[in-house]
Motif scaffolding. Sequence first.
Motif, PDB file in Angstrom:
ATOM      1  N   GLU A  39      18.092  -7.473 -25.597  1.00  0.00           N
ATOM      2  CA  GLU A  39      18.409  -8.040 -26.901  1.00  0.00           C
ATOM      3  C   GLU A  39      18.289  -9.556 -26.871  1.00  0.00           C
ATOM      4  OE1 GLU A  39      19.648  -8.601 -30.883  1.00  0.00           O
ATOM      5  OE2 GLU A  39      18.679  -6.959 -29.793  1.00  0.00           O
ATOM      6  N   ARG A  40      18.710 -10.181 -25.787  1.00  0.00           N
ATOM      7  CA  ARG A  40      18.529 -11.634 -25.675  1.00  0.00           C
ATOM      8  C   ARG A  40      17.042 -11.991 -25.727  1.00  0.00           C
ATOM      9  NH1 ARG A  40      23.115 -14.280 -24.712  1.00  0.00           N
ATOM     10  NH2 ARG A  40      24.876 -13.161 -23.743  1.00  0.00           N
ATOM     11  N   ALA A  41      16.219 -11.197 -25.040  1.00  0.00           N
ATOM     12  CA  ALA A  41      14.778 -11.445 -25.057  1.00  0.00           C
ATOM     13  C   ALA A  41      14.219 -11.244 -26.456  1.00  0.00           C
ATOM     14  CB  ALA A  41      14.083 -10.523 -24.059  1.00  0.00           C
ATOM     15  N   ARG A  42      14.687 -10.213 -27.164  1.00  0.00           N
ATOM     16  CA  ARG A  42      14.200  -9.954 -28.529  1.00  0.00           C
ATOM     17  C   ARG A  42      14.541 -11.121 -29.437  1.00  0.00           C
ATOM     18  NH1 ARG A  42      15.317  -8.604 -33.426  1.00  0.00           N
ATOM     19  NH2 ARG A  42      17.524  -8.951 -33.062  1.00  0.00           N
ATOM     20  N   ARG A  43      15.739 -11.680 -29.297  1.00  0.00           N
ATOM     21  CA  ARG A  43      16.136 -12.814 -30.137  1.00  0.00           C
ATOM     22  C   ARG A  43      15.324 -14.062 -29.805  1.00  0.00           C
ATOM     23  NH1 ARG A  43      22.706 -12.510 -31.150  1.00  0.00           N
ATOM     24  NH2 ARG A  43      22.802 -10.252 -31.557  1.00  0.00           N
ATOM     25  N   GLU A  44      15.016 -14.245 -28.529  1.00  0.00           N
ATOM     26  CA  GLU A  44      14.186 -15.397 -28.146  1.00  0.00           C
ATOM     27  C   GLU A  44      12.788 -15.253 -28.738  1.00  0.00           C
ATOM     28  OE1 GLU A  44      13.424 -19.077 -26.279  1.00  0.00           O
ATOM     29  OE2 GLU A  44      15.343 -18.010 -26.446  1.00  0.00           O
ATOM     30  N   ARG A  45      12.231 -14.057 -28.688  1.00  0.00           N
ATOM     31  CA  ARG A  45      10.894 -13.844 -29.234  1.00  0.00           C
ATOM     32  C   ARG A  45      10.869 -14.044 -30.749  1.00  0.00           C
ATOM     33  NH1 ARG A  45      10.675 -13.737 -24.587  1.00  0.00           N
ATOM     34  NH2 ARG A  45      10.066 -15.847 -25.200  1.00  0.00           N
ATOM     35  N   SER A  46      11.926 -13.639 -31.441  1.00  0.00           N
ATOM     36  CA  SER A  46      11.975 -13.777 -32.901  1.00  0.00           C
ATOM     37  C   SER A  46      12.548 -15.113 -33.344  1.00  0.00           C
ATOM     38  CB  SER A  46      12.799 -12.636 -33.517  1.00  0.00           C
ATOM     39  OG  SER A  46      14.149 -12.697 -33.090  1.00  0.00           O
ATOM     40  N   ARG A  47      12.894 -15.987 -32.373  1.00  0.00           N
ATOM     41  CA  ARG A  47      13.465 -17.313 -32.651  1.00  0.00           C
ATOM     42  C   ARG A  47      14.759 -17.186 -33.463  1.00  0.00           C
ATOM     43  NH1 ARG A  47       9.727 -17.317 -29.496  1.00  0.00           N
ATOM     44  NH2 ARG A  47       7.987 -18.803 -29.488  1.00  0.00           N
ATOM     45  N   GLU A  48      15.561 -16.206 -33.120  1.00  0.00           N
ATOM     46  CA  GLU A  48      16.836 -15.968 -33.792  1.00  0.00           C
ATOM     47  C   GLU A  48      17.900 -16.849 -33.159  1.00  0.00           C
ATOM     48  OE1 GLU A  48      19.451 -15.289 -36.121  1.00  0.00           O
ATOM     49  OE2 GLU A  48      17.956 -13.695 -36.466  1.00  0.00           O
ATOM     50  N   SER A  49      18.462 -17.769 -33.963  1.00  0.00           N
ATOM     51  CA  SER A  49      19.435 -18.713 -33.423  1.00  0.00           C
ATOM     52  C   SER A  49      20.867 -18.387 -33.818  1.00  0.00           C
ATOM     53  CB  SER A  49      19.094 -20.131 -33.888  1.00  0.00           C
ATOM     54  OG  SER A  49      19.095 -20.224 -35.293  1.00  0.00           O
ATOM     55  N   ALA A  50      21.075 -17.451 -34.734  1.00  0.00           N
ATOM     56  CA  ALA A  50      22.432 -17.081 -35.149  1.00  0.00           C
ATOM     57  C   ALA A  50      22.941 -15.926 -34.293  1.00  0.00           C
ATOM     58  CB  ALA A  50      22.446 -16.707 -36.624  1.00  0.00           C
ATOM     59  N   GLY A  51      24.177 -15.517 -34.526  1.00  0.00           N
ATOM     60  CA  GLY A  51      24.767 -14.388 -33.835  1.00  0.00           C
ATOM     61  C   GLY A  51      25.267 -13.363 -34.833  1.00  0.00           C
ATOM     62  N   GLY A  52      26.007 -12.380 -34.342  1.00  0.00           N
ATOM     63  CA  GLY A  52      26.525 -11.340 -35.223  1.00  0.00           C
ATOM     64  C   GLY A  52      25.494 -10.264 -35.482  1.00  0.00           C
ATOM     65  N   ILE A  53      25.434  -9.801 -36.734  1.00  0.00           N
ATOM     66  CA  ILE A  53      24.481  -8.752 -37.129  1.00  0.00           C
ATOM     67  C   ILE A  53      23.174  -9.445 -37.518  1.00  0.00           C
ATOM     68  CG2 ILE A  53      24.075  -6.776 -38.641  1.00  0.00           C
ATOM     69  CD1 ILE A  53      27.135  -6.719 -39.139  1.00  0.00           C
ATOM     70  N   VAL A  54      22.280  -9.607 -36.576  1.00  0.00           N
ATOM     71  CA  VAL A  54      21.059 -10.370 -36.835  1.00  0.00           C
ATOM     72  C   VAL A  54      19.900  -9.485 -37.283  1.00  0.00           C
ATOM     73  CG1 VAL A  54      21.733 -12.196 -35.255  1.00  0.00           C
ATOM     74  CG2 VAL A  54      20.350 -10.285 -34.414  1.00  0.00           C
ATOM     75  N   ALA A  55      20.080  -8.169 -37.234  1.00  0.00           N
ATOM     76  CA  ALA A  55      19.062  -7.238 -37.710  1.00  0.00           C
ATOM     77  C   ALA A  55      19.752  -5.929 -38.067  1.00  0.00           C
ATOM     78  CB  ALA A  55      17.986  -7.011 -36.649  1.00  0.00           C
ATOM     79  N   TYR A  56      19.154  -5.191 -38.987  1.00  0.00           N
ATOM     80  CA  TYR A  56      19.710  -3.896 -39.387  1.00  0.00           C
ATOM     81  C   TYR A  56      18.573  -3.022 -39.895  1.00  0.00           C
ATOM     82  CZ  TYR A  56      19.165  -5.311 -44.279  1.00  0.00           C
ATOM     83  OH  TYR A  56      18.630  -5.705 -45.496  1.00  0.00           O
ATOM     84  N   SER A  57      18.859  -1.740 -40.053  1.00  0.00           N
ATOM     85  CA  SER A  57      17.912  -0.822 -40.676  1.00  0.00           C
ATOM     86  C   SER A  57      18.687   0.058 -41.647  1.00  0.00           C
ATOM     87  CB  SER A  57      17.202   0.037 -39.633  1.00  0.00           C
ATOM     88  OG  SER A  57      18.098   1.013 -39.101  1.00  0.00           O
ATOM     89  N   THR A  58      17.963   0.647 -42.599  1.00  0.00           N
ATOM     90  CA  THR A  58      18.596   1.575 -43.545  1.00  0.00           C
ATOM     91  C   THR A  58      17.786   2.864 -43.607  1.00  0.00           C
ATOM     92  OG1 THR A  58      17.363   0.909 -45.522  1.00  0.00           O
ATOM     93  CG2 THR A  58      19.317  -0.403 -44.951  1.00  0.00           C
ATOM     94  N   ASP A  59      18.390   3.880 -44.191  1.00  0.00           N
ATOM     95  CA  ASP A  59      17.627   5.077 -44.518  1.00  0.00           C
ATOM     96  C   ASP A  59      16.783   4.790 -45.757  1.00  0.00           C
ATOM     97  OD1 ASP A  59      19.729   4.874 -46.300  1.00  0.00           O
ATOM     98  OD2 ASP A  59      20.218   6.999 -46.294  1.00  0.00           O
ATOM     99  N   ALA A  60      15.932   5.731 -46.141  1.00  0.00           N
ATOM    100  CA  ALA A  60      15.034   5.515 -47.276  1.00  0.00           C
ATOM    101  C   ALA A  60      15.789   5.309 -48.578  1.00  0.00           C
ATOM    102  CB  ALA A  60      14.060   6.683 -47.399  1.00  0.00           C
ATOM    103  N   ALA A  61      16.939   5.950 -48.725  1.00  0.00           N
ATOM    104  CA  ALA A  61      17.723   5.839 -49.951  1.00  0.00           C
ATOM    105  C   ALA A  61      18.603   4.591 -49.972  1.00  0.00           C
ATOM    106  CB  ALA A  61      18.592   7.082 -50.130  1.00  0.00           C
ATOM    107  N   VAL A  62      18.666   3.877 -48.876  1.00  0.00           N
ATOM    108  CA  VAL A  62      19.493   2.676 -48.716  1.00  0.00           C
ATOM    109  C   VAL A  62      20.961   3.002 -49.042  1.00  0.00           C
ATOM    110  CG1 VAL A  62      19.634   0.187 -49.153  1.00  0.00           C
ATOM    111  CG2 VAL A  62      17.466   1.340 -49.429  1.00  0.00           C
ATOM    112  N   THR A  63      21.433   4.085 -48.439  1.00  0.00           N
ATOM    113  CA  THR A  63      22.844   4.452 -48.555  1.00  0.00           C
ATOM    114  C   THR A  63      23.587   4.263 -47.228  1.00  0.00           C
ATOM    115  OG1 THR A  63      22.324   6.767 -48.041  1.00  0.00           O
ATOM    116  CG2 THR A  63      22.383   6.138 -50.375  1.00  0.00           C
TER     117      THR A  63
END
Length: 686
Positions: free
Chosen positions: A77-101
């Motif tokens: 995850e640290r490597a993924r954040r470095e590759r995406s240039r993510e500088s914040a913390g917490g919930i930095v990415a998420y996914s949803t189902d197709a209905a977004v519920t």
Amino acid sequence: MSESFPRLHARTRRFTLGVPRAFTVAPDGARIVFLRTKGGCDPVTCLWEFDVASGAERLIADPRVIAADEENLPPEERARRERSRESAGGIVAYSTDAAVTTAAFALSGGLYVVDLRTRSVRHLRTPGPVVDPRLSPTGVHVGYVTGGAFHIQDLEDEVDHTLARPESSEVTYGLAEFIAAEEMDRMRGYWWSPSGDAVLVERADESPVERWHIADPANPAKPATEQRYPAAGTPNAKVELFVLTLAGGRVPVPFDDEYLVNATWDDHGLSIITMTRDQRTMRLFDVDPETGTSSLVREDTDPAWLDVVTGVPAHLSDGSLVWVTSLDGGRRLVVGDQPVTPASLQVRDVVGVNGDTVLFRASGEPTEIALWAYKDGRITLVSPQDSGVYSGQTAGGTLVITGQTLDGEGAVTRVSHHGRHVGHITSHAERHGLDLRVSLIRAGERELATAVIFPSGHVPGSAKLPVLMDPYGGPHAQRVLAASGAYLTSQWFADQGFAVVVADGRGTPGRGPEFERAILHDLATPVLDDQVDALHGAAARFPDDLDLSRVGIRGWSFGGYLAALAVLRRPDVFHAAVAGAPVTDWRLYDTCYTERYLGQPSEGHYDASSLFADAEKLERPLLLIHGLADDNVVAAHTLRLSSALLAAGRPHSVLPLSGVTHMTPQEVVAENLLLLQVDFLNKALS
């Protein structure tokens, strides 16, 4: 007493904290899910929802309430954040189902699922730290990676299943390899089927890749970190694809090309994009998930290289292919087999397809990026008429547009429903407090897009100021944009007594394929010539304000390379340089990026673009800065150049940053780097 700009710039992560981002619009257009921190200095990202009818926001998930340990991140995850240039913390990415519920996210290695209707959060048990959880479109299962193995978990009974286990410590299932994440904007390594009963999964074997070691000299008791780094001309990771069914089936999807660029699996089928190692041929295949056999849909070729464009392939509701290709001197949107945009409009990316509407970003003027929509054979400007940089998302008649202009302060997010403005999603970003004095001009014989920034109190013609060139200057990135956020650091440098000049030369995006491909086989001469050209063009425009006898240049990454190149090869123009994390020898940089422009090292184009042979030419002050934990442009670049300069008897300065990566996210480091650069430049140009 208010905070200084350098401190605030560092604390706010370059004024990105508090800005809403990562929007997902529900299919009926009634709700918008997004990420945002609670304040402009708060580094903890939360998950939010915006109700389109009422305009109300509500907090869905707060990491502080969940009480997760943000420091306990798995290395993947640290490597993924470095590759995406993510500088914040917490919930930095998420996914949803197709209905977004339902939404899923990882937090400190834990797997969490939240019901967006009730805001109830569940922490699911997993056999190890979780990376990149993604819900199936049906919302029945969630996939994730732990320890290199690909897992799914049933959300009803919380039973965990391992669909693929790594055969060795060098193998991962479901993660994007280094090259895909760093150079092809592909951050994912698996794709759910629309029905949720199968997954296309990447298997990456890094055993062919050379072992490098990133040490921390400031802590000699700490062992060096071993990293697989595919340097130019050396082997890449071996990437394979498999369709894994929830019932236990495993179907290989063979392909012959070096790179897996992207994959999509929608109601019109499974598609993959592959690219040859020389990046001159890109192929799109339709894949039969039952057998793994593929059929060629289209093949694009280019004598220089092909660009990876995010958002494609995609399909309209009738199955028509949505694609982007270079044609007739422009980068054009193609629907079916017909280009639907003019060659004068340079398509940047496709941000979404909703039914028969394609939402894409494009530039008519290179400093502007507008949001456009294609539907029924016509393209329409969607973003405001104001010059700026825009992006957006749409579904169910709801349109979210985020944009920034040169006159405004920060990004603004507007929401409309069926063409009617319904409100804004609030930004909590801190105010920078600068008085921007930016002039956008076309400079030099090639009419290069150039920004000239003066001190806020400067009266035109009152005094000639020392000049600071502040470029990136290389391919794949653009500095001169009609957006205020692009010039905050430059304006602060100007307020320290400089006239700052920022120029985009050949190789930078926005002006079409021919302009970008002018750097083929030579990353040095065109980009340096254009900086000189832009400097002289700016001085001709402001002859009473720019002192060409005192010219400094600073930059980071490619900009750092360009800064060092400038004082080595053109000391008659540039009198001092600050080179941060510079690429000094292209043999030490990665395969996909370097070979795209210079080919294989055996082809003989590398020495002319590297800096070592120029070491004996140094006669101007040069400050080299490098993070010792940088795993992208490793510190060997700076150390080897310093050794070459020492061998040539050329004095220079080196500032090593212990424990710092390519992003320099640490507040104290980021603040003091600005102050030290100003001090160095003032002394060098006095």
